[in-house]
Design an enzyme around this catalytic site. Structure first.
Site, mmCIF file in Angstrom:
data_model
loop_
_atom_site.group_PDB
_atom_site.id
_atom_site.type_symbol
_atom_site.label_atom_id
_atom_site.label_comp_id
_atom_site.label_asym_id
_atom_site.label_seq_id
_atom_site.Cartn_x
_atom_site.Cartn_y
_atom_site.Cartn_z
ATOM 1 N N ARG A 60 13.163 -55.570 -12.936
ATOM 2 C CA ARG A 60 11.817 -55.219 -12.912
ATOM 3 C C ARG A 60 11.261 -56.380 -12.121
ATOM 4 O O ARG A 60 10.125 -56.028 -11.580
ATOM 5 C CB ARG A 60 11.429 -55.650 -14.697
ATOM 6 N N ASN A 102 -8.503 -54.477 -14.239
ATOM 7 C CA ASN A 102 -7.986 -53.134 -14.975
ATOM 8 C C ASN A 102 -8.847 -52.621 -15.783
ATOM 9 O O ASN A 102 -9.981 -53.319 -16.382
ATOM 10 C CB ASN A 102 -6.745 -53.615 -15.794
ATOM 11 N N THR A 103 -8.821 -51.149 -15.753
ATOM 12 C CA THR A 103 -9.912 -50.284 -16.798
ATOM 13 C C THR A 103 -9.063 -50.020 -18.051
ATOM 14 O O THR A 103 -8.089 -49.495 -17.770
ATOM 15 C CB THR A 103 -10.701 -49.542 -16.198
ATOM 16 N N HIS A 104 -9.584 -50.228 -18.976
ATOM 17 C CA HIS A 104 -8.980 -49.802 -20.323
ATOM 18 C C HIS A 104 -9.841 -48.836 -21.191
ATOM 19 O O HIS A 104 -10.886 -49.212 -21.484
ATOM 20 C CB HIS A 104 -8.649 -51.276 -21.043
ATOM 21 N N ASP A 136 -4.511 -60.554 -16.831
ATOM 22 C CA ASP A 136 -3.993 -61.661 -17.077
ATOM 23 C C ASP A 136 -2.240 -61.321 -17.685
ATOM 24 O O ASP A 136 -1.906 -60.146 -17.361
ATOM 25 C CB ASP A 136 -4.397 -62.584 -17.933
ATOM 26 N N GLY A 138 -1.193 -60.816 -20.508
ATOM 27 C CA GLY A 138 -1.173 -60.142 -21.822
ATOM 28 C C GLY A 138 -1.283 -58.746 -21.167
ATOM 29 O O GLY A 138 -1.603 -58.256 -20.326
ATOM 30 N N ASP A 140 -3.809 -56.051 -21.681
ATOM 31 C CA ASP A 140 -5.401 -55.817 -21.947
ATOM 32 C C ASP A 140 -6.122 -57.036 -22.667
ATOM 33 O O ASP A 140 -7.054 -56.794 -23.420
ATOM 34 C CB ASP A 140 -5.816 -54.589 -22.692
HETATM 35 C C1 GAR Z 1 -8.369 -43.794 -17.651
HETATM 36 O O1 GAR Z 1 -8.995 -43.618 -18.735
HETATM 37 C C2 GAR Z 1 -7.919 -45.424 -17.634
HETATM 38 O O2 GAR Z 1 -8.570 -46.278 -18.514
HETATM 39 C C3 GAR Z 1 -6.558 -45.164 -18.628
HETATM 40 O O3 GAR Z 1 -6.041 -44.200 -18.124
HETATM 41 C C4 GAR Z 1 -6.894 -43.180 -17.456
HETATM 42 C C5 GAR Z 1 -6.661 -42.940 -16.010
HETATM 43 O O4 GAR Z 1 -7.686 -41.980 -15.556
HETATM 44 N N1 GAR Z 1 -5.696 -46.493 -18.419
HETATM 45 C C6 GAR Z 1 -5.070 -46.464 -19.490
HETATM 46 O O5 GAR Z 1 -4.571 -46.065 -20.422
HETATM 47 C C7 GAR Z 1 -4.066 -47.889 -19.058
HETATM 48 N N2 GAR Z 1 -3.256 -48.566 -20.264
HETATM 49 P P1 GAR Z 1 -7.661 -41.470 -14.149
HETATM 50 O O6 GAR Z 1 -6.254 -41.426 -13.547
HETATM 51 O O7 GAR Z 1 -8.251 -40.074 -13.906
HETATM 52 O O8 GAR Z 1 -8.357 -42.728 -13.082
#
Ligand code: GAR
Length: 196
Positions: A60, A102-104, A136, A138, A140
């Site tokens: 990894r 990152n978007t969660h 970071d 962690g 999210d």
């Molecule tokens: C998004 O909703 C994002 O927040 C999520 O995957 C989707 C990607 O959509 N990410 C996670 O769950 C990360 N843990 P996309 O490929 O259509 O942009």
């Protein structure tokens, strides 16, 4: 940008970047797997792509170093993770910590991890949404840059809820990344503020 799947967030950013006033452009798109629509979207937009599979490396850590090196080659000011389904390692954080978001698909600190929409639905919350945060070590847990909310409807399943979240999430991502690029930002005691 780093992606693993459909790439609708990537598509929204690529579209925003066609306006010079937006103030940012996508210099490259990287993924941890081949054959995903997100890479096809980047290729159609003429954006360079790369793939670093975990299984293509002995450990990894070696994968993390290779991913970091691939990102470095494109010299990004900001790294945007959108649907990237891997945790960044220490080499990546050394290189891009403080300038990687990152978007969660949940309202942090609720429902971290891979199943935000499903866990929000199972818990019975009435409101959920998406969170853009600085990555970071962690899961999210990093400083929050922006959040957006959507209602949970009585007849939602995971797919309908996640789709509603994603509509709001894409708008939040485009608006927030644009501000980060145009205005800069500071992080003090977890508080992220625009401007320098
Ligand atoms: C998004 O909703 C994002 O927040 C999520 O995957 C989707 C990607 O959509 N990410 C996670 O769950 C990360 N843990 P996309 O490929 O259509 O942009």
């Amino acid at each position: 940008m780093l992606v693993s799947g459909a790439g609708t967030n990537l598509q929204a950013l690529l579209h925003a970047c066609t306006d010079p006033a937006y103030g940012a452009r996508v210099v490259a798109v990287g993924a941890d797997r081949d054959g995903i629509e997100a890479l096809a979207r980047a290729e159609r937009a003429g954006v360079p792509t790369f793939v670093q599979r975990v299984t293509g490396h002995r450990t990894r850590q070696e994968w993390d170093a290779a991913l970091t090196a691939s990102c470095r080659q494109h010299d990004p000011d900001l790294v945007v993770l959108a649907g990237f389904m891997k945790l960044a390692g220490s080499a990546f954080l050394d290189a891009f910590g403080g300038r990687c978001v990152n978007t969660h698909p949940a309202l942090s600190p609720s429902f971290p991890g891979m199943a935000g929409p499903a866990e929000a639905l199972a818990y019975g919350v009435k409101v959920t949404g998406a969170t853009l945060f600085l990555v970071d070590e962690g899961v999210d847990t990093g400083p929050i840059v922006a959040q957006t909310t959507v209602p949970v409807e009585d007849d939602d399943d995971v797919a309908t809820l996640h789709e509603r979240i994603k509509v709001a999430e894409r708008a939040m991502l485009v608006a927030t990344v644009g501000r980060m690029a145009r205005e800069g930002f500071t992080i003090t005691d977890r508080k992220v503020r625009f401007g320098t």
